[in-house]
Design a protein around this motif. Structure first.
Motif, mmCIF file in Angstrom:
data_model
loop_
_atom_site.group_PDB
_atom_site.id
_atom_site.type_symbol
_atom_site.label_atom_id
_atom_site.label_comp_id
_atom_site.label_asym_id
_atom_site.label_seq_id
_atom_site.Cartn_x
_atom_site.Cartn_y
_atom_site.Cartn_z
ATOM 1 N N ASN A 1 -5.753 1.933 -8.446
ATOM 2 C CA ASN A 1 -6.391 2.970 -9.247
ATOM 3 C C ASN A 1 -7.380 2.341 -10.202
ATOM 4 O OD1 ASN A 1 -3.153 3.969 -9.163
ATOM 5 N ND2 ASN A 1 -4.733 5.349 -8.384
ATOM 6 N N ARG B 1 1.050 4.279 -2.675
ATOM 7 C CA ARG B 1 0.854 5.686 -2.290
ATOM 8 C C ARG B 1 2.014 6.545 -2.759
ATOM 9 N NH1 ARG B 1 -1.669 4.568 2.759
ATOM 10 N NH2 ARG B 1 0.395 4.140 3.612
ATOM 11 N N PRO C 1 -11.967 0.856 -8.641
ATOM 12 C CA PRO C 1 -12.457 -0.094 -7.628
ATOM 13 C C PRO C 1 -13.906 0.186 -7.231
ATOM 14 C CG PRO C 1 -10.277 0.689 -7.057
ATOM 15 C CD PRO C 1 -10.695 1.464 -8.248
ATOM 16 N N GLU C 2 -14.252 1.458 -7.048
ATOM 17 C CA GLU C 2 -15.627 1.777 -6.661
ATOM 18 C C GLU C 2 -16.589 1.274 -7.721
ATOM 19 O OE1 GLU C 2 -12.596 4.027 -5.105
ATOM 20 O OE2 GLU C 2 -13.331 4.411 -7.136
ATOM 21 N N THR D 1 -15.097 -10.085 1.943
ATOM 22 C CA THR D 1 -15.667 -9.008 2.760
ATOM 23 C C THR D 1 -16.215 -9.575 4.061
ATOM 24 O OG1 THR D 1 -17.464 -9.190 1.183
ATOM 25 C CG2 THR D 1 -16.233 -7.141 1.168
ATOM 26 N N GLY E 1 -9.683 -6.641 -0.479
ATOM 27 C CA GLY E 1 -9.529 -5.454 0.352
ATOM 28 C C GLY E 1 -8.425 -4.560 -0.172
ATOM 29 N N PHE E 2 -7.310 -5.162 -0.517
ATOM 30 C CA PHE E 2 -6.187 -4.391 -1.058
ATOM 31 C C PHE E 2 -6.594 -3.725 -2.364
ATOM 32 C CE2 PHE E 2 -1.895 -3.212 -1.903
ATOM 33 C CZ PHE E 2 -1.713 -3.370 -3.260
ATOM 34 N N ARG F 1 -9.528 -2.846 -3.394
ATOM 35 C CA ARG F 1 -10.424 -1.727 -3.111
ATOM 36 C C ARG F 1 -9.669 -0.490 -2.661
ATOM 37 N NH1 ARG F 1 -16.128 -1.503 -1.941
ATOM 38 N NH2 ARG F 1 -16.881 -3.634 -1.887
ATOM 39 N N GLU F 2 -8.707 -0.682 -1.737
ATOM 40 C CA GLU F 2 -8.062 0.476 -1.099
ATOM 41 C C GLU F 2 -6.939 1.071 -1.919
ATOM 42 O OE1 GLU F 2 -8.485 -1.574 3.244
ATOM 43 O OE2 GLU F 2 -6.718 -0.366 2.821
ATOM 44 N N ALA F 3 -6.123 0.221 -2.546
ATOM 45 C CA ALA F 3 -4.874 0.726 -3.109
ATOM 46 C C ALA F 3 -4.878 0.861 -4.614
ATOM 47 C CB ALA F 3 -3.714 -0.180 -2.691
ATOM 48 N N ARG G 1 0.840 -1.210 0.000
ATOM 49 C CA ARG G 1 0.000 0.000 0.000
ATOM 50 C C ARG G 1 0.863 1.243 0.000
ATOM 51 N NH1 ARG G 1 -4.506 -2.537 2.692
ATOM 52 N NH2 ARG G 1 -3.385 -2.664 4.666
ATOM 53 N N ASN H 1 -13.235 -9.882 6.232
ATOM 54 C CA ASN H 1 -12.804 -8.560 6.698
ATOM 55 C C ASN H 1 -13.732 -8.050 7.785
ATOM 56 O OD1 ASN H 1 -10.628 -8.452 5.063
ATOM 57 N ND2 ASN H 1 -11.595 -7.256 3.456
#
Lengths: 214, 267, 218
Positions: B218, B198, B234-235, B258, B211-212, B214-216, B194, B261
């Motif tokens: 593009n 960033r 991801p969204e 999910t 999860g990764f 979704r968060e990290a 992550r 998580n």
């Protein structure tokens, strides 16, 4: 058997051991070179080496020695007893070493090679930095075992007239008309030499097992 | 003003193993600084695709272009690249393996140093300093002299990441980097990844870790039966899948993730 | 070289006789040393430490002895024991005694590799002593040992060539006679080496066949 006889036996033992060591020293890198060619799958050379190695591993030391000593002069290469002995022993041990090295190369983990490729190492660099340091360690017990076998087979050179321990014993027996004592002494001396190699082999295997556990 | 060229351009990539078609025409473009996650069911061809990107597998047809330079094939298009040229291009692509693939006869820091030293031929002092910094960055400063046998799976993978970073690559490829790890070790590797994302590293990650993604990430790319099924942010992908296959995939795989998580968050 | 081969072909009987002698010597000594080695292996695995250790030391010592020197000892030593053997018989005797130690060590290794449950099951069903060994232990041991046995047989074939030095008329001896009589060093020894090769490859094929058969039965 007098002290002079013991001396000639000892000298004979030295000769055979020296020949064995020479063969071992040349055979190890030669076997590695042959194994690498087979590993890379070089066309023509690979199958030729495979056949040659198969032949040599089936060849008795006496027969091969006689071939080299008597047949080479007929094609113009004159060769003496001691070089013929070294060539014979070297060819045989190189063939066995080739199979040992090849076994280690074939078993080498593929993902380590891919990791080396992925950081841009060329074949030569991969061999030098990643493959060789590791197969030297993994092949060592089998290689030392092969050294032991070579030392045991080396009296074959007696048939070429090399004054090794066997010939020394023959001479003493011929002079004294009592062959048993010199041959028994020769047997004991040479078995002790072999035993030293066996001890070395056990040491190598013990250290290897300890390293694996750790 | 010209936009910088995409780091990676893949066009019409195909690959078969015998009769089995694994890649059936893949197109992919990755811009500088992008993190792209490749998702898909087992057997979809994800790993094969990734391994084609640095030519560990040779594709049957199609092109892979790294910063406008074609990989694996000479500019004419007809001749295979020499081993030396291919090796040179590979120094610009970092690869992190599922099973770590560390070299067991070298310590952690030696694993990181060996390629910059012997392939890029950089000075030892510089390489050493950077290796120490990289190991510190992945949280293993105190394990520099440990050998892989003495490291946990998560630690080994972090060394693998440091090793890939040491070459200062333009692109980092991750082949299911956490799939071989025990669940409690997955987190420490994802944290490192992550952070890299960033910091603007260009990354292509094949993973099951939703999860990764979704968060990290593009962008997320779903692959099935060797084709790109759907791609999007991801969204867009997770909350509003467009295709039926994407919906099926999310129901089967993302649901479990999910749920796990959620359980972890609650417990 | 071609004239050499022609002459060799004319006198092929010599070579064939030598080949058959080698084959015969190897086969007999392999079987005999395997049988005797099985017995020695039992001593190696004996529960009484004195027996196990003594036989172990004997086997270790034998495995350090070079065969040629051992053959000489047998050759010169048997007469002093009052035994008048022919050269061939001395050679055979040397091969058998020498390889008994190797066969024993080989079988011990295979024995050690047996899963303990197999033997425990034997005990549970009332097998003990000789019957246990014969019916429960030896069959899987010998099957597991087949590849190593193959290698040992190949070694026996090669060691038999040493016997030419004590004038046993095996293959190398035949080749030497041809070379000395007709001045054909190349043809004679190359033919002999090829025949040894055929023998060894034959043994390897046999081992592979037996191994495949054993795998199928699993």
């Amino acid at each position: 058997m007098g002290p002079g006889d013991w001396l000639s036996l000892a000298q004979g033992a030295l000769v055979t051991v020296a020949l064995s060591l020479a063969a071992i020293a040349i055979g190890l890198p030669l076997g590695l070179a042959l194994a690498l060619v087979r590993w890379r799958g070089v066309p023509y050379a690979s199958p030729a080496i495979a056949t040659l190695v198969s032949l040599l591993r089936a060849a008795p030391g006496v027969t091969l020695g006689l071939l080299i000593f008597f047949a080479l002069p007929t094609v113009g290469i004159s060769i003496e007893a001691i070089p013929a002995a070294i060539v014979t022993l070297t060819l045989i041990t190189a063939a066995f070493d080739c199979e040992i090295w090849r076994g280690a190369l074939v078993d080498f983990p593929r993902d380590q090679l891919e990791a080396a490729q992925s950081v841009g190492m060329t074949a030569g660099t991969r061999l030098r930095l990643i493959v060789l340091p590791q197969i030297l360690r993994s092949a060592l017990p089998a290689l030392v075992n092969e050294m032991t076998l070579l030392v045991k087979a080396s009296p074959a050179v007696a048939v070429l007239g090399v004054v090794d321990i066997t010939r020394a014993a023959v001479r003493i027996g011929a002079n004294t008309y009592e062959p048993l004592p010199p041959f028994s002494a020769a047997l004991v001396i040479y078995s002790l030499v072999v035993f030293l190699f066996v001890l070395a082999q056990r040491l190598v295997e013990r250290r290897r097992r300890a390293a694996e556990v750790a | 003003m010209n936009a910088p060229p995409p780091v990676l351009e893949v066009r019409a990539l195909t690959k078969s193993f015998g009769d089995h078609v694994v890649l059936d025409g893949i197109d992919l473009v990755v811009a500088r600084g992008e993190t792209v996650c490749i998702l898909g069911p087992s057997g979809s061809g994800k790993s094969t695709l990734l391994r084609c990107l640095n030519w560990l597998e040779t594709p049957d047809s199609g092109t892979v272009v790294l910063s406008r330079e074609r990989l694996g094939v000479l500019p004419g298009g007809n001749h295979r690249m020499s081993d030396a040229a291919l090796a040179r291009m590979r120094t610009r692509i970092g690869f992190v393996f599922q099973h770590f693939a560390l070299w067991p006869h070298l310590s952690a820091i030696e694993n990181v140093m060996i390629a910059p030293l012997h392939v890029q031929r950089r000075p030892r002092a510089e390489v050493r300093a950077e290796a120490e910094a990289l190991l510190a960055k992945v949280g293993l400063a105190d394990r520099a002299d440990y050998f892989p046998a003495k490291l946990s799976g998560g630690q080994k993978q972090r060394v693998g990441i440091a090793r890939a970073l040491a070459m200062k690559p333009e692109l980092l490829l991750f082949d299911e980097p956490t799939s071989a790890l025990d669940p409690e070790l997955v987190g420490e590797v994802l944290v490192v990844m992550r952070e890299l994302a960033r910091d603007g590293m260009t990354m292509v990650v094949v993973t099951h870790e939703m999860g990764f993604a979704r968060e990290a990430a593009n962008r997320v790319v779903l692959i099935d039966h060797g084709r790109v099924v759907e791609t999007g942010t991801p969204e867009a992908f997770f909350d509003n899948p467009q295709t039926e296959r994407a919906r099926q995939f999310l129901m089967r795989y993302a649901g479990a993730s999910t749920r796990a998580n959620g359980a972890a968050a609650a417990g | 070289m071609t004239t050499g081969l022609a002459i060799l072909w004319e006198h092929r009987d010599l070579l064939i006789d030598g080949f058959l002698t080698t084959l015969w010597l190897a086969a007999l000594s392999a079987l005999a040393s395997l049988a005797l080695g099985s017995l020695l292996a039992i001593a190696l695995m004996a529960r009484r430490p004195m027996v196990a250790r003594a036989s172990g030391a004997l086997v270790d010592a034998m495995r350090c002895v070079p065969f040629l020197l051992f053959a000489y000892i047998i050759y010169y030593g048997l007469p002093s024991l009052g035994l008048r053997f022919s050269n061939w018989s001395s050679g055979l005797f040397a091969l058998i005694v020498y390889n008994t130690a190797y066969m024993a060590e080989l079988l011990r290794g295979a024995w050690r590799g047996l899963p303990v449950e197999m033997i425990e099951a034997g005990h549970a069903f009332g097998f003990h002593g000789i019957r246990l060994v014969r019916r429960i232990i030896l069959p899987p041991v010998i099957l597991a040992a087949v590849p190593m046995l193959g290698n040992q047989v190949i070694q026996i074939i090669k060691d038999s060539a040493f016997l030419t030095i004590i004038a046993v008329e095996e293959l190398t001896h035949a080749a030497t006679v041809i070379q000395q009589t007709y001045f054909l060093p190349f043809a004679s020894f190359v033919s002999a080496l090829l025949l040894y090769w055929v023998l060894c490859v034959g043994v390897e094929q046999l081992v592979r066949r037996v191994g495949a058969h054993a795998e199928a039965r699993r």
